[in-house]
Structure formats: structure tokens, C-alpha cells
Design a protein around this motif. Structure first.
Motif, mmCIF file in Angstrom:
data_model
loop_
_atom_site.group_PDB
_atom_site.id
_atom_site.type_symbol
_atom_site.label_atom_id
_atom_site.label_comp_id
_atom_site.label_asym_id
_atom_site.label_seq_id
_atom_site.Cartn_x
_atom_site.Cartn_y
_atom_site.Cartn_z
ATOM 1 N N HIS A 62 104.393 39.883 68.297
ATOM 2 C CA HIS A 62 105.388 39.354 67.173
ATOM 3 C C HIS A 62 104.655 38.230 66.676
ATOM 4 O O HIS A 62 104.825 37.071 67.443
ATOM 5 N N ASP A 63 103.890 38.072 65.765
ATOM 6 C CA ASP A 63 103.362 36.966 64.878
ATOM 7 C C ASP A 63 104.581 35.806 64.728
ATOM 8 O O ASP A 63 105.769 36.125 64.661
ATOM 9 N N THR A 75 106.708 36.697 71.589
ATOM 10 C CA THR A 75 106.922 38.108 72.305
ATOM 11 C C THR A 75 105.909 39.044 72.178
ATOM 12 O O THR A 75 105.491 39.164 70.982
ATOM 13 N N ALA A 76 105.531 39.754 73.459
ATOM 14 C CA ALA A 76 104.441 40.797 73.269
ATOM 15 C C ALA A 76 105.094 42.057 73.571
ATOM 16 O O ALA A 76 106.149 41.995 74.592
ATOM 17 N N PHE A 147 98.896 36.370 66.255
ATOM 18 C CA PHE A 147 98.823 35.046 65.576
ATOM 19 C C PHE A 147 99.887 34.051 65.759
ATOM 20 O O PHE A 147 101.241 34.634 65.356
ATOM 21 N N LEU A 148 99.822 33.027 65.953
ATOM 22 C CA LEU A 148 100.807 31.780 66.056
ATOM 23 C C LEU A 148 100.252 30.684 64.877
ATOM 24 O O LEU A 148 99.243 30.273 64.951
ATOM 25 N N LEU A 226 91.792 41.198 54.135
ATOM 26 C CA LEU A 226 92.636 40.080 54.118
ATOM 27 C C LEU A 226 93.055 39.795 55.326
ATOM 28 O O LEU A 226 92.773 40.746 56.359
ATOM 29 N N PRO A 227 93.473 38.599 55.472
ATOM 30 C CA PRO A 227 93.761 37.939 57.050
ATOM 31 C C PRO A 227 94.999 38.715 57.547
ATOM 32 O O PRO A 227 95.826 39.157 56.818
ATOM 33 N N GLN A 228 94.850 39.042 58.802
ATOM 34 C CA GLN A 228 95.760 39.845 59.572
ATOM 35 C C GLN A 228 97.198 39.027 59.959
ATOM 36 O O GLN A 228 98.175 39.757 60.171
ATOM 37 N N GLY A 229 97.172 37.802 59.794
ATOM 38 C CA GLY A 229 98.301 36.951 59.946
ATOM 39 C C GLY A 229 98.883 36.144 58.875
ATOM 40 O O GLY A 229 97.801 35.718 58.035
ATOM 41 N N TYR A 230 99.856 35.970 58.825
ATOM 42 C CA TYR A 230 101.135 36.099 59.549
ATOM 43 C C TYR A 230 101.862 37.448 59.295
ATOM 44 O O TYR A 230 102.131 37.720 58.050
ATOM 45 N N LEU A 231 101.732 38.480 60.188
ATOM 46 C CA LEU A 231 102.479 39.749 59.900
ATOM 47 C C LEU A 231 103.719 39.828 60.811
ATOM 48 O O LEU A 231 103.820 39.433 61.984
#
Length: 323
Positions: A62-63, A75-76, A147-148, A226-231
């Protein structure tokens, strides 16, 4: 004993001027791809898990976006099987972190999943920047990356829903989930998102897709360039189906409490429109496309295309207030 405070010595917050502009996001760093960290495989902590780990995995992290210097818990979620979605219960996982300028992954800690297949990583306050988190399962070698994003106050962002907003329709998500096909993009959706990235705005993808769609969604974003984060995805079917507007309102409020300043938001559903307005965004900041365009007082985007909107509303939009 967890010795995170020593592991994170290079990452801890340093003093900065209260009048400094926020850092601009760096899409090229967010778009880099890294090999997963190498870790030794081992025995199952919970022997019954061996009966599910032959199924395809739908793990996700969870980004998170957090303010500079503020501790955060990541959280994973570990899940197997495209139909059953069986949680990985009471199993050992290992967490790793990688800063945007790091040459390799850094081991952080070991955790154990709970009865819901979730494991958490607690991190101290850190300096602004983009961090990758990896969570791996030693028992079978599988893992997942997320991503953080650590931001300074008033980091300006543009928020996008995905289904029916960046994709052509809500039904397109099935292709991403099954891996059969990539979802068709809405006309000029790539140009819309990329234009704001080029102007220095932090991208926010806020979707009601449930967590097991995260894996396919990240692949779709990469396929789109497109960048993957923040998702941010939902963690339950109930939220996705019955609490969408409430969920998105809560998420927007949480983002803004952590230093994000949403300057524009894009959606297609009535629930998107409701969430934008109820969270305090103005009508001129809130855009909706599709059959419900203009709902709840949002600004409508006509013709199911972003082409005219980009010409009239985006091409002359100012750069983000960042350095």
C-alpha cells in the motif's frame, strides 16, 4: 530487537529552512526499474502455506505519502490465487528499502503476516524524496514492490482516478487483472498526465480498485509510460463497492494532512465528483469526464476526450511551485 534507528541514519530528517520550496518530483527516478533484492529462501513458518504458494501471487504494498520527519507504517498484503485470493497467514516476510539515490536495496526488518495476510513496516521520520519498499517471502521467493513518498509542506499534486478516467471504461480493469490485455486509454489520457508531470506536479492515482488489482494496475501504468507511484487501492471489496465516495474523501483528506496540496483532480464517476467536492476541492479544480461529466458541480470535460481540455486548461497551466 529492531534497530531501524541505526539502519536509517543516512535517511533521517536534516534541518531545513521553513521557507524553502518543496522538492519537485522526479518522474525519471520513479520510472526506474530495479531487480528485486536477493534474499535466502527458507522453510515455511506456517507449513499449511505450502499448499497455496503454487498459485499465482497478487501481493501488493500500500503506497504511502507522508510528511517530512513524520513516522509512517507501511502495509504489505500477501495473497495467492486469482479466484480464491487466499491470504498468506502467519508467514515470515522481509522488508527492504531503497532511496532514489541508493545503489542497492537495504534490509530493514523481518515481520510476520497476520490472519489477513498483512505485514507492516514501521519507519522513522525521513527526509523528502521517493523511496521504494520491497517485501519478500523467503518461503517461496515471491515478493512485491511499492512506493513511499516523503514530502515537504504544500507539495502540489494532481490526482487521477483510473477506470473510466485514464482508461476508456470501468470494465477495462478486467484485462489488467487477468493479464490478457492492457486496458485501452482514454483519448489523450497519456498527454494529460504527462503534461502535469512535466510541469512538476506530484502524480496521485486514487482508485477504488480492490488491492489485488494493484499488480496489474502498476503494469498498466508502466505500459502507458507513467510512473507507478503514488498508487492507492482499496483494501476491501466492501469499500470498493459500497463506500467509494467516503473512501476517496478520506484518502484526499489524509493526503492533504501529510503535506500534499491537490491543485486539480480528475474522475469520471459520481462518487469521484462527490469525493472531490466534499474533501474541499473547488469546482474549478475538479474535473469529470464521461456520461456523468459535471456531476456534483464539477467542471465537465466533453466529448469523452482530453484533447480540447488540454488545449484550453492545461497548456497554459503554471509550473508547480517547487524546486
Amino acid at each position: 530487537m529492531n534497530n531501524n534507528k541505526w539502519l536509517f541514519a543516512p535517511l533521517l530528517l536534516s534541518a531545513a529552512s521553513a521557507f524553502a520550496l518543496p522538492q519537485c518530483p522526479q518522474p525519471h527516478l520513479m520510472e526506474q526499474r530495479f531487480e528485486a533484492p536477493s534474499f535466502e529462501t527458507g522453510k515455511y513458518t506456517n507449513w499449511s502455506n505450502r499448499f497455496i504458494t503454487w498459485l499465482p501471487s497478487f501481493h501488493m504494498i500500500h503506497d504511502e505519502i507522508v510528511a517530512v520527519g513524520k513516522p509512517v507504517t507501511v502495509t504489505a498484503k500477501f495473497d495467492y490465487g486469482s479466484v480464491a485470493h487466499k491470504d498468506l497467514e502467519f508467514e515470515t516476510v522481509k522488508f527492504y528499502i531503497r532511496g532514489q539515490n541508493d545503489a542497492q536495496w537495504q534490509y530493514v526488518s523481518t515481520a510476520t503476516t497476520n490472519s489477513d495476510g498483512k505485514a507492516t513496516l514501521s519507519l522513522p521520520g525521513m527526509s523528502a524524496g521517493q523511496y521504494r519498499i520491497y517485501a519478500g517471502v523467503p518461503a517461496d521467493g515471491s515478493g512485491t514492490e511499492g512506493f513511499l513518498t516523503v514530502v515537504e509542506p504544500n507539495t502540489e499534486a494532481v490526482l487521477f482516478d483510473i477506470d473510466g478516467t485514464l482508461t476508456e471504461s470501468d470494465a477495462e480493469q478486467i484485462g489488467d487483472y487477468t493479464g490478457i490485455d492492457y486496458a485501452d486509454a482514454k483519448d489523450e489520457a497519456y498527454t494529460l498526465a504527462r503534461s502535469y508531470l512535466d510541469l512538476g506536479y506530484q502524480p496521485i492515482y486514487l482508485t477504488a480498485r480492490v488491492y489485488w488489482y494493484a499488480k496489474g494496475t502498476r503494469k498498466w501504468l508502466s505500459w502507458m509510460g507513467l510512473p507507478q507511484g503514488y498508487l492507492r487501492t482499496s483494501l476491501s471489496n466492501e469499500t470498493s463497492l459500497f463506500r467509494t465516495a467516503e473512501y476517496k474523501t478520506e484518502q484526499i483528506n489524509q493526503l492533504e494532512a501529510n503535506g500534499i496540496k491537490i491543485v486539480r483532480a480528475y474522475g469520471n464517476a459520481k462518487t469521484d465528483a462527490e469525493a472531490f467536492i466534499k474533501s474541499g476541492l473547488s469546482a474549478s479544480q475538479s474535473f469529470t469526464i464521461g456520461k456523468d461529466a459535471g456531476h456534483y458541480g464539477t467542471t465537465p470535460i466533453l466529448n469523452n476526450s482530453y484533447a480540447d481540455h488540454i488545449a484550453t486548461h492545461v497548456s497554459n497551466f503554471p509550473n508547480a511551485n517547487c524546486q
